[in-house]
Design a protein around this motif. Sequence first.
Motif, PDB file in Angstrom:
ATOM      1  N   LYS A   1       4.728  -1.288   0.925  1.00  0.00           N
ATOM      2  CA  LYS A   1       4.250  -0.875  -0.399  1.00  0.00           C
ATOM      3  C   LYS A   1       2.748  -1.115  -0.447  1.00  0.00           C
ATOM      4  CE  LYS A   1       5.265  -1.355  -5.274  1.00  0.00           C
ATOM      5  NZ  LYS A   1       6.130  -2.002  -6.263  1.00  0.00           N
ATOM      6  N   ILE A   2       1.985  -0.097  -0.745  1.00  0.00           N
ATOM      7  CA  ILE A   2       0.523  -0.191  -0.784  1.00  0.00           C
ATOM      8  C   ILE A   2       0.115  -1.116  -1.928  1.00  0.00           C
ATOM      9  CG2 ILE A   2      -1.618   1.108  -1.069  1.00  0.00           C
ATOM     10  CD1 ILE A   2      -0.143   3.538   0.099  1.00  0.00           C
ATOM     11  N   ASN A   3      -0.684  -2.141  -1.604  1.00  0.00           N
ATOM     12  CA  ASN A   3      -1.040  -3.131  -2.622  1.00  0.00           C
ATOM     13  C   ASN A   3      -2.495  -3.069  -3.077  1.00  0.00           C
ATOM     14  OD1 ASN A   3      -2.394  -4.316  -0.507  1.00  0.00           O
ATOM     15  ND2 ASN A   3      -1.107  -6.124  -0.397  1.00  0.00           N
ATOM     16  N   ASN A   4      -3.253  -2.070  -2.605  1.00  0.00           N
ATOM     17  CA  ASN A   4      -4.593  -1.845  -3.145  1.00  0.00           C
ATOM     18  C   ASN A   4      -4.941  -0.370  -3.006  1.00  0.00           C
ATOM     19  OD1 ASN A   4      -5.290  -1.460  -0.496  1.00  0.00           O
ATOM     20  ND2 ASN A   4      -6.899  -2.975  -0.458  1.00  0.00           N
ATOM     21  N   GLU A   5      -6.041   0.033  -3.578  1.00  0.00           N
ATOM     22  CA  GLU A   5      -6.434   1.436  -3.545  1.00  0.00           C
ATOM     23  C   GLU A   5      -6.949   1.786  -2.145  1.00  0.00           C
ATOM     24  OE1 GLU A   5      -6.049   4.708  -5.382  1.00  0.00           O
ATOM     25  OE2 GLU A   5      -5.600   2.915  -6.506  1.00  0.00           O
ATOM     26  N   PRO A   6      -6.378   2.803  -1.484  1.00  0.00           N
ATOM     27  CA  PRO A   6      -6.846   3.205  -0.152  1.00  0.00           C
ATOM     28  C   PRO A   6      -8.298   3.682  -0.190  1.00  0.00           C
ATOM     29  CG  PRO A   6      -4.699   4.152  -0.621  1.00  0.00           C
ATOM     30  CD  PRO A   6      -5.193   3.552  -1.898  1.00  0.00           C
ATOM     31  N   ILE A   7      -9.040   3.395   0.884  1.00  0.00           N
ATOM     32  CA  ILE A   7     -10.465   3.740   0.971  1.00  0.00           C
ATOM     33  C   ILE A   7     -10.664   4.698   2.140  1.00  0.00           C
ATOM     34  CG2 ILE A   7     -12.779   2.838   1.351  1.00  0.00           C
ATOM     35  CD1 ILE A   7     -11.789   0.192   0.135  1.00  0.00           C
TER      36      ILE A   7
ATOM     37  N   TYR B   1      -1.629   6.513  -2.820  1.00  0.00           N
ATOM     38  CA  TYR B   1      -2.211   5.766  -3.923  1.00  0.00           C
ATOM     39  C   TYR B   1      -1.592   4.374  -4.002  1.00  0.00           C
ATOM     40  CZ  TYR B   1      -3.817  10.380  -5.249  1.00  0.00           C
ATOM     41  OH  TYR B   1      -4.409  11.602  -5.232  1.00  0.00           O
ATOM     42  N   TYR B   2      -2.200   3.551  -4.820  1.00  0.00           N
ATOM     43  CA  TYR B   2      -1.707   2.198  -5.074  1.00  0.00           C
ATOM     44  C   TYR B   2      -0.255   2.259  -5.562  1.00  0.00           C
ATOM     45  CZ  TYR B   2      -1.136  -2.285  -7.432  1.00  0.00           C
ATOM     46  OH  TYR B   2      -0.668  -3.501  -7.847  1.00  0.00           O
ATOM     47  N   GLY B   3       0.622   1.430  -4.952  1.00  0.00           N
ATOM     48  CA  GLY B   3       2.021   1.353  -5.372  1.00  0.00           C
ATOM     49  C   GLY B   3       2.954   2.270  -4.615  1.00  0.00           C
ATOM     50  N   ASP B   4       2.423   3.188  -3.807  1.00  0.00           N
ATOM     51  CA  ASP B   4       3.298   4.080  -3.033  1.00  0.00           C
ATOM     52  C   ASP B   4       4.048   3.288  -1.973  1.00  0.00           C
ATOM     53  OD1 ASP B   4       2.408   6.214  -4.467  1.00  0.00           O
ATOM     54  OD2 ASP B   4       1.129   7.053  -2.890  1.00  0.00           O
ATOM     55  N   GLU B   5       5.280   3.702  -1.715  1.00  0.00           N
ATOM     56  CA  GLU B   5       6.087   3.086  -0.658  1.00  0.00           C
ATOM     57  C   GLU B   5       6.158   4.046   0.523  1.00  0.00           C
ATOM     58  OE1 GLU B   5       9.853   1.892  -2.280  1.00  0.00           O
ATOM     59  OE2 GLU B   5       9.001   0.060  -3.080  1.00  0.00           O
ATOM     60  N   LEU B   6       6.015   3.493   1.714  1.00  0.00           N
ATOM     61  CA  LEU B   6       6.038   4.295   2.933  1.00  0.00           C
ATOM     62  C   LEU B   6       7.009   3.700   3.939  1.00  0.00           C
ATOM     63  CD1 LEU B   6       2.176   4.599   3.474  1.00  0.00           C
ATOM     64  CD2 LEU B   6       3.647   6.289   2.414  1.00  0.00           C
ATOM     65  N   LEU B   7       7.587   4.559   4.756  1.00  0.00           N
ATOM     66  CA  LEU B   7       8.402   4.144   5.887  1.00  0.00           C
ATOM     67  C   LEU B   7       7.594   4.475   7.127  1.00  0.00           C
ATOM     68  CD1 LEU B   7      11.164   3.013   6.719  1.00  0.00           C
ATOM     69  CD2 LEU B   7      11.935   5.362   6.969  1.00  0.00           C
ATOM     70  N   ILE B   8       7.167   3.447   7.851  1.00  0.00           N
ATOM     71  CA  ILE B   8       6.305   3.652   9.006  1.00  0.00           C
ATOM     72  C   ILE B   8       6.984   3.088  10.264  1.00  0.00           C
ATOM     73  CG2 ILE B   8       4.194   3.569   7.618  1.00  0.00           C
ATOM     74  CD1 ILE B   8       3.766   0.706   8.706  1.00  0.00           C
ATOM     75  N   PRO B   9       6.624   3.622  11.436  1.00  0.00           N
ATOM     76  CA  PRO B   9       7.157   3.031  12.673  1.00  0.00           C
ATOM     77  C   PRO B   9       6.584   1.630  12.879  1.00  0.00           C
ATOM     78  CG  PRO B   9       5.724   4.913  13.150  1.00  0.00           C
ATOM     79  CD  PRO B   9       5.814   4.782  11.666  1.00  0.00           C
ATOM     80  N   ALA B  10       7.380   0.770  13.466  1.00  0.00           N
ATOM     81  CA  ALA B  10       6.978  -0.641  13.641  1.00  0.00           C
ATOM     82  C   ALA B  10       6.194  -0.812  14.940  1.00  0.00           C
ATOM     83  CB  ALA B  10       8.205  -1.537  13.620  1.00  0.00           C
ATOM     84  N   LYS B  11       5.059  -0.153  15.016  1.00  0.00           N
ATOM     85  CA  LYS B  11       4.151  -0.306  16.157  1.00  0.00           C
ATOM     86  C   LYS B  11       2.857  -0.896  15.616  1.00  0.00           C
ATOM     87  CE  LYS B  11       6.131   3.546  18.657  1.00  0.00           C
ATOM     88  NZ  LYS B  11       5.935   4.878  19.173  1.00  0.00           N
ATOM     89  N   TYR B  12       2.670  -2.158  15.816  1.00  0.00           N
ATOM     90  CA  TYR B  12       1.521  -2.872  15.256  1.00  0.00           C
ATOM     91  C   TYR B  12       1.045  -3.905  16.256  1.00  0.00           C
ATOM     92  CZ  TYR B  12       5.336  -6.044  14.196  1.00  0.00           C
ATOM     93  OH  TYR B  12       6.434  -6.847  14.296  1.00  0.00           O
ATOM     94  N   ASN B  13      -0.183  -4.369  16.052  1.00  0.00           N
ATOM     95  CA  ASN B  13      -0.724  -5.469  16.854  1.00  0.00           C
ATOM     96  C   ASN B  13      -1.620  -6.326  15.997  1.00  0.00           C
ATOM     97  OD1 ASN B  13      -2.931  -3.816  16.607  1.00  0.00           O
ATOM     98  ND2 ASN B  13      -3.068  -3.323  18.769  1.00  0.00           N
TER      99      ASN B  13
END
Length: 165
Positions: free
Chosen positions: A106-112, A153-165
């Motif tokens: 869940k996006i917790n701030n405004e994307p830049i 936008y702020y508050g949007d929920e996304l389903l993303i692949p779990a590829k992170y570092n």
Amino acid sequence: MIANHKGEIPIVVLLLPFLLGIGFGIHLLSAADTRWLTLVFVCLIAAFILLNFNYNRFKLYKKRWLGGILITTILFVFGWLLVINYKELNNKDHFSKAPSQYLLIKINNEPILKNGLLRLTADVEESINKGKKALVSGTLLIAIKDTAAKNLYYGDELLIPAKYN
């Protein structure tokens, strides 16, 4: 006027060991086990209280340095404990500790948007592995290079692949 005796500025004398404990926790041992550190903290406080109640019996007025050492150590350990408890990587339900294929965020701030990249931070709420959901916690910093990402936008929920570092 400058104080000739450090006892006239106790906030500095008491703040230094606390800040040193915070610095020690951040830079050296931020993944220490909190159980033994909490036990040490409680024992130091108990010893300080016990010594204060038996001040005359133990003739502590002859050993004034003992209380100073105890309070300094208590403040140092307290700063260290605060750092360890605040670090989200030490949480048992952190998303990096659970195997997952996808993450629900869940996006917790405004994307830049900057230099063609959309940057945002998001709270991880669930991990999905082989169709099974598990509640997790943590924060991710995400950078997306896609024209469709401009509609986030702020508050949007996304389903993303779990590829992170």
